[in-house]
Design an enzyme around this catalytic site. Structure first.
Site, mmCIF file in Angstrom:
data_model
loop_
_atom_site.group_PDB
_atom_site.id
_atom_site.type_symbol
_atom_site.label_atom_id
_atom_site.label_comp_id
_atom_site.label_asym_id
_atom_site.label_seq_id
_atom_site.Cartn_x
_atom_site.Cartn_y
_atom_site.Cartn_z
ATOM 1 N N SER A 61 0.804 -1.218 0.000
ATOM 2 C CA SER A 61 0.000 0.000 0.000
ATOM 3 C C SER A 61 0.842 1.275 0.000
ATOM 4 C CB SER A 61 -0.953 0.023 1.202
ATOM 5 O OG SER A 61 -0.243 0.201 2.408
ATOM 6 N N LYS A 98 1.443 4.471 6.947
ATOM 7 C CA LYS A 98 0.604 5.335 6.120
ATOM 8 C C LYS A 98 1.199 6.739 6.075
ATOM 9 C CE LYS A 98 -2.532 2.216 5.442
ATOM 10 N NZ LYS A 98 -2.468 1.489 4.206
#
Length: 143
Positions: A61, A98
């Site tokens: 991701s 993230k």
């Protein structure tokens, strides 16, 4: 992108030679007279500091910022997490790598194929630290 906590390093490592030239894609001369000085990678990366820890990234991701599945990340707990920085965040105790969004609360992936991860008022959002470096192995890239 998930993480595996690997801990921190307490003991300084071996000093390595730092050569005084940039390395082209060709074959460099490793002559002794080109050694500028010796450096310690754990000192350079801050690995001996008590607030710094290592983690292994899982998933893809964050490939848009060059963090790939299996990479090591160097994380500093003492740096203030600001919008735009890559962080280890733990929404509801689920650690993830993230990027912290501009509002400072919504973390997001750096891969367009991943849906946004929203943090709601009822969720608990912890920031475990700011990712300083990622270490990517090139030996398995073509295997």
């Amino acid at each position: 992108m998930s993480i595996d906590y690997l801990g921190h390093i307490d003991t300084p490592g071996q000093a390595l030679p730092l050569y005084s030239f940039t390395v082209p894609s060709g074959f460099p001369s490793l002559a002794q007279d080109h050694i500028e000085r010796e450096i310690s990678l754990d000192e350079l990366l801050g690995l001996c500091l008590p607030q710094v820890f290592l983690a292994r990234a899982g998933g893809d991701s964050m490939k848009g910022v060059g963090i790939f599945d299996g990479d090591l990340v160097v994380v500093d707990r003492a740096i203030e997490a600001k919008p735009g920085l890559i962080v280890i965040t733990a929404p509801n105790n689920e650690p993830l790598i993230k990027t912290l969004c501009k509002d400072g609360e919504q973390p997001h992936s750096e891969n367009a194929t991943f849906a946004p991860r929203y943090i709601f008022e009822s969720d608990e959002l912890l920031i475990w630290g700011v990712v300083l470096y990622s270490i990517h192995s090139h030996t398995h890239a073509r295997a």
